[in-house]
Design a protein around this motif. Structure first.
Motif, PDB file in Angstrom:
ATOM      1  N   CYS A 267       5.786  29.372 -36.147  1.00  0.00           N
ATOM      2  CA  CYS A 267       6.594  30.394 -36.817  1.00  0.00           C
ATOM      3  C   CYS A 267       7.168  29.855 -38.120  1.00  0.00           C
ATOM      4  CB  CYS A 267       7.719  30.841 -35.894  1.00  0.00           C
ATOM      5  SG  CYS A 267       7.073  31.500 -34.348  1.00  0.00           S
TER       6      CYS A 267
ATOM      7  N   ALA B 235      13.364  34.454 -37.935  1.00  0.00           N
ATOM      8  CA  ALA B 235      13.027  35.843 -37.606  1.00  0.00           C
ATOM      9  C   ALA B 235      11.618  35.915 -37.016  1.00  0.00           C
ATOM     10  CB  ALA B 235      13.131  36.713 -38.851  1.00  0.00           C
ATOM     11  N   ASP B 236      10.716  35.128 -37.577  1.00  0.00           N
ATOM     12  CA  ASP B 236       9.344  35.080 -37.078  1.00  0.00           C
ATOM     13  C   ASP B 236       9.319  34.556 -35.638  1.00  0.00           C
ATOM     14  OD1 ASP B 236       6.589  35.157 -37.041  1.00  0.00           O
ATOM     15  OD2 ASP B 236       6.304  33.373 -38.282  1.00  0.00           O
TER      16      ASP B 236
ATOM     17  N   TRP C 100       0.859  38.118 -38.713  1.00  0.00           N
ATOM     18  CA  TRP C 100       0.733  39.399 -38.013  1.00  0.00           C
ATOM     19  C   TRP C 100      -0.118  40.383 -38.809  1.00  0.00           C
ATOM     20  CZ3 TRP C 100       3.215  39.191 -33.290  1.00  0.00           C
ATOM     21  CH2 TRP C 100       4.118  38.146 -33.129  1.00  0.00           C
TER      22      TRP C 100
ATOM     23  N   GLU D  27      11.742  34.761 -33.461  1.00  0.00           N
ATOM     24  CA  GLU D  27      12.295  35.783 -32.560  1.00  0.00           C
ATOM     25  C   GLU D  27      11.286  36.907 -32.328  1.00  0.00           C
ATOM     26  OE1 GLU D  27      15.978  36.442 -34.533  1.00  0.00           O
ATOM     27  OE2 GLU D  27      16.959  34.759 -33.500  1.00  0.00           O
ATOM     28  N   ARG D  28      10.567  37.288 -33.370  1.00  0.00           N
ATOM     29  CA  ARG D  28       9.541  38.326 -33.208  1.00  0.00           C
ATOM     30  C   ARG D  28       8.448  37.835 -32.251  1.00  0.00           C
ATOM     31  NH1 ARG D  28       5.774  41.036 -38.016  1.00  0.00           N
ATOM     32  NH2 ARG D  28       4.526  42.315 -36.605  1.00  0.00           N
ATOM     33  N   THR D  29       8.096  36.574 -32.390  1.00  0.00           N
ATOM     34  CA  THR D  29       7.059  35.997 -31.534  1.00  0.00           C
ATOM     35  C   THR D  29       7.490  36.020 -30.067  1.00  0.00           C
ATOM     36  OG1 THR D  29       6.355  34.586 -33.341  1.00  0.00           O
ATOM     37  CG2 THR D  29       5.672  33.921 -31.138  1.00  0.00           C
TER      38      THR D  29
ATOM     39  N   THR E  76       9.599  37.993 -28.690  1.00  0.00           N
ATOM     40  CA  THR E  76       9.597  39.385 -28.235  1.00  0.00           C
ATOM     41  C   THR E  76       8.171  39.840 -27.923  1.00  0.00           C
ATOM     42  OG1 THR E  76      11.518  39.815 -29.622  1.00  0.00           O
ATOM     43  CG2 THR E  76      10.296  41.740 -28.849  1.00  0.00           C
ATOM     44  N   ALA E  77       7.227  39.503 -28.805  1.00  0.00           N
ATOM     45  CA  ALA E  77       5.834  39.906 -28.606  1.00  0.00           C
ATOM     46  C   ALA E  77       5.242  39.248 -27.372  1.00  0.00           C
ATOM     47  CB  ALA E  77       5.014  39.558 -29.856  1.00  0.00           C
TER      48      ALA E  77
END
Lengths: 218, 754
Positions: B498, B502-503, B482, B505-507, B509-510
């Motif tokens: 990922c 956490a990565d 990112w 989950e962020r992905t 979401t994005a």
């Protein structure tokens, strides 16, 4: 130490004419098996054991003993029944759990292995200590007698009919010389085998010939 | 009867002398046993079974000729001699090439046939020799050997000493140390064999095997030496060929075959020692008194019957009184500021090695190949063509040289292989790791040859797009995908892997927010038992469960993938393939537990060029087949060769600034390059060339006594150690370090340039 129901199958033989064989107490005692919730929790745990065992092989021979299990799980008192999802989260497991995990690992590798039961000779001092430790954890100490203990392990087929005996909770192969007497020695062994391995002359272990599914006195 | 026994050292790696003496005393109570030693610091001289001592000055002080005469005299007078030291046995064999009736040690011809690592005489025994390579090969070849054997290798000296060398710099350091200690460059690397150690000890007289016994180590010291063991008869399938071997060698004396038994029950022979082992009395305790058999065989004297006290033995630590006529010598003063007393080899064995070399250079040298290698690396023709394309009069050094022909050939080769490996069901493509070398020429070659662009940051993505890659040809992975903010492409990328839950989950979401898009979203996994900081660890059931739960949350319309990268040159080639198989097993479990099909597999990383380009293609074809069998849903395999593409694609040109010759024959040549341009110098060897200023010829550089010192005023700025500059090298000469196009280039830094 094992399935509570199995304790009912202990044979407490009293003989007047001669001393009983050390293994007779466990004549009808089954080897330890995990329970399965038939749900993802247990399946994740089982898959993790199998995949992790292969990773831990480190490129080594498939017949290498899964010593990593002993490194991850200390040997000690365990309450039963035990589910797959439970055993992987514990820090301490007994020899039955160790042997069950090792058997799963051997089977997943594709090598031929069998569950095995042992009777080993130690000393009254040793059994007193273990009895206290198991008692403190409120776990049955039925596996202890005066100076002999019930123990579980694995038999790995390494030749046409030759086996090596893996002590999963020690992380070593039992030395065929260390049989028959002395502190820590193996005095009896029972190997559970069926199908093509269930009959015949049995297995060769050192100088011994062990018939399957019955206690063999060493 | 008088018996001289040497090798009385009793430290952590003991010699057999005291054990021999104890066994002889048990068998021949009235014999006169004389201890021979070369230092009064050796504790075995105080063992009270010894009737007399013959203490010589250390080997570095001894005049071998006059001492040899005294030994001859002692033998002529009827004394028997049992040597407990390999080097002394060699010296005696050299002194008495045809033996002496009272010398109970092997003849020279026999010793020559048991030299390490081949132990040619043992070819009839049911043993294998672990793979090995002489250090006379080029560093390039030695590095390849280490990779092939997963860096589980030992560097061994010709007589004693072995060092584990799990990395290139540890190998280089150990080679320098062993070369110095044992006065020879002729060492060898040998693959480690995992298993249990066991030995066979033998006693023979003039080719007749008098006895042999087997011992398995049951307790070992931190150095791997026997502390306890069990004794058994040697099985007939070993005994029969052993008897033949002893006869062929006309062996006299004790001997030991040191072996490892692996998990498949195969015996691997590590070495054969020309003497009894230090555990010799352990066998006597078990009823096998081989020193007594040897003396009986040589003299006919009847020993007292051996009594077996058990089949197992162990050592204990004993304190014994010091002999009044040999008081303990003082401890040497520690070097100022140093730790310890520096007391290794008190009897000067290393000096004996040096003297033996000087007197007889061929004596027991490590000879592993008939036609010894020249120590020079093979230089590919494309390297020569690329280097010759430069007009060096115009090249300001130090300068990286782009190897155009070489690079084009490598990319095409990789593309052709990917095409050949592809099937109707599974497409195999290559990925170019931009970080390996972000040179636009290489990125363009990757694009032109159908590679995908593998990026670890958004800046790398921008670079790939600028060169011409489309977003759907970009694969983004690593922990900093990112970074920097604001550069994430809005177009759909090919794959997004990922590095943590956490990565992931962020992905997700994005993606839901429309901030990014990728055809495949996946995870990088970190298989257990390998040290790595990347990927989602699988080393506990808890993390595995979380991973399974996270993958289940992936949108159904997003294809799932798995990314597995591990530097094969660091862990070794076969270890990499094991990890690959392990990774597939994890993938299969993940598919089973999540219900998600893995559609893309991205695998690779850190391939050494030779392993990637020269390797038998069948391994890769087999790997594709294995993927299809284990993960039938995989549609694409992205193979990322890492530095295998970039490393050979650039070289570094430099010039010699100054040559300094030193009194000890060593040379220091200062060059205008430095470790700032060659930061990977410590991790792998580079093939080096000198361009002859007279003929223009490119001359490969081998091993020697020259250190190439970088231009920086930094103590560790040595760009090459122990090389041999060709005759006539002088200041101003051009040197070219090949294989500098990977991390040497991309991680080079500006330093010392003002």
């Amino acid at each position: 130490m094992y399935l509570a129901a199995a304790e009912l199958r202990l044979d407490l033989l009293e003989r007047e004419d001669s001393l009983p064989l050390a293994s007779e107490r466990w004549q009808h005692f089954p080897y330890s098996c995990f329970s399965h919730h038939e749900a993802a929790c247990c399946e994740v745990a089982r898959e993790w054991i199998i995949a992790n065992d292969f990773a831990q092989l480190n490129g080594g021979d498939l017949k290498t003993g899964p010593r990593w299990l002993r490194q991850k799980y200390e040997w000690g008192p365990s309450s039963w029944p035990m589910h797959w999802c439970d055993v992987v989260e514990r820090d301490v497991i007994d020899c039955g759990a160790h042997a069950a995990l090792a058997h799963e690992a051997f089977a997943a590798r594709g090598v031929t292995a069998f569950r095995a039961q042992f009777v080993q000779k130690y000393s009254a001092d040793a059994t007193v200590q273990w009895r206290k430790k198991w008692g403190d954890e409120e776990v049955s100490d039925h596996w202890l007698t005066d100076d002999a203990i019930y123990h579980e392990g694995n038999a790995l087929l390494v030749g046409d009919d030759e086996v090596k005996l893996w002590d999963a909770s020690a992380g070593w192969w039992i030395n065929a010389r260390q049989a028959g007497g002395g502190y820590g020695s193996l005095v009896a062994v029972r190997i559970f085998a069926d199908g093509q391995w269930g009959g015949g002359d049995g297995f060769r272990w050192g100088d011994h010939r062990i018939k399957p599914n019955q206690w063999h006195q060493l | 009867m008088k018996v001289y026994v040497s090798g009385l050292y009793c430290g952590g790696n003991p010699q057999p002398g005291v054990g021999i003496v104890r066994s002889l005393r048990q068998a021949f109570p009235n014999a006169t046993l004389v201890g021979v030693e070369y230092s009064n610091r050796v504790s075995g001289i105080h063992w009270d079974d010894l009737d007399d001592l013959w203490i010589q000055r250390p080997w570095d002080e001894l005049d071998l000729e006059s001492y040899g005469e005294r030994v001859r005299q002692a033998l002529d007078e009827g004394g028997l001699w049992i040597s407990g030291s390999d080097l002394e046995a060699m010296w005696l064999a050299d002194l008495f090439p045809n033996g002496h009736r009272n010398l109970l040690a092997p003849p020279l011809a026999a010793l020559k046939r048991i030299t390490k690592p081949t132990v040619e005489a043992a070819s009839g025994l049911p043993v294998k020799i672990p793979p090995y390579i002489s250090t006379e090969h080029s560093d390039w070849d030695l590095h390849a050997f280490c990779r092939e054997h997963n860096w589980r290798v030992w560097l061994k000296g010709p007589y004693y000493d072995a060092a584990r060398t799990p990395t290139w710099d540890s190998f280089a350091a150990a080679r320098n140390a062993l070369t110095k200690v044992w006065s020879t460059e002729r060492l060898f690397l040998q693959s480690h064999v995992s298993g249990y150690e066991e030995s066979v000890m033998l006693a023979a007289y003039k080719g007749e095997l008098l006895g042999a016994v087997s011992m398995r180590k049951r307790e070992i010291t931190p150095e791997g030496k026997t502390w306890a063991g069990d004794i058994s008869e040697v099985p007939e399938e070993f005994m029969a060929p052993l008897r033949r071997m002893v006869k062929e060698l006309a062996w006299t004396g004790g001997g030991e075959l040191e072996m490892v038994r692996d998990a498949s029950n195969q015996l691997w022979l590590l070495e054969m020692n020309p003497r009894f082992p230090a555990w010799v009395h352990g066998a006597t305790i078990a009823g096998h008194n081989l020193p007594a058999l040897l003396v009986q065989g040589a003299t006919g004297a009847m020993p007292k019957p051996s009594v077996a006290h058990g089949q197992e033995f162990t050592r204990v630590v004993l304190e014994v009184p010091v002999r009044g006529d040999y008081p303990l010598p003082p401890l040497p003063e520690p070097f100022a500021g140093a730790i310890g007393h520096s007391m290794k080899h008190p009897s000067g064995l290393t000096s004996l090695a040096k003297k033996l070399h000087k007197a007889n250079p061929d004596l027991l040298e490590v000879v592993v190949e008939e036609d010894g290698p020249d120590g020079l690396p093979a230089i590919p023709d494309s390297f020569v063509a690329d280097i010759d394309s430069y007009d060096f009069a115009r090249v300001q050094t130090p300068q990286f040289l782009f190897m155009d022909q070489t690079a084009s050939g490598l990319f095409k080769r990789a593309a052709d292989r990917a095409h050949r490996l592809s099937t109707n069901e599974v497409q195999v493509v290559s990925g170019y790791s931009i970080k390996t070398n972000p040179d636009e020429r290489l990125i363009k070659l990757a694009l032109d040859n159908g590679f995908y662009a593998e990026c670890i940051s958004l800046l790398e993505v921008q670079k790939a797009l600028e060169v011409g890659f489309r977003p759907d040809q970009v694969i983004l992975n690593g922990p900093a995908k990112w970074w920097p903010e604001g550069l994430m492409p809005k177009e759909r990328m090919h794959a997004f892997f990922c590095d943590s839950i956490a990565d992931l989950e962020r992905t997700l979401t994005a993606m839901e927010a429309g901030e990014m898009s990728s055809r495949h979203v996946g995870i990088r996994i970190r298989t257990p038992n390998v040290v790595s900081r990347f990927g989602i660890p699988l080393d506990s059931p808890g993390t595995f469960r979380k991973l399974v739960e996270a993958v289940k949350r992936l949108p159904a319309d997003t294809a799932f993938g798995v990314h597995f990268h591990m530097a094969s040159d660091r862990i070794g080639v076969s270890q990499w393939w094991h990890l690959f198989e392990s990774m597939l097993k994890w993938c299969r479990s993940i598919e089973k537990l999540t219900g998600r099909t893995i559609e893309v597999l991205d695998m690779g990383g850190g391939w050494f060029p030779d392993d990637w380009h020269s390797d038998d293609e069948s391994k890769f074809a087999k790997a594709v087949g294995t993927v299809k069998a284990m993960l039938p849903g995989v549609r694409q395999i992205v193979s990322e060769p890492g530095k295998a593409m970039a490393q050979p694609s650039m070289a570094l040109a430099m010039r010699i600034l100054e040559i300094q010759e030193h009194e000890d024959d060593s040379i220091e040549a200062v060059v205008d390059a430095s470790i700032a341009e060659l930061p990977m110098y410590f991790f792998y060897p580079h093939r080096m060339l000198r361009k002859c200023s007279e003929t223009g010829e490119l001359q490969p550089i081998g091993r020697g006594k020259t250190n190439l010192m970088g231009r920086l005023c930094m103590e560790h700025d040595i760009v090459a150690a122990n090389v041999q500059l060709p005759e006539g090298s002088k200041a101003g000469d051009l040197l070219i370090f090949c294989d500098a196009g990977g991390y040497d280039r991309s991680m080079s830094y500006v330093f010392g340039r003002g």
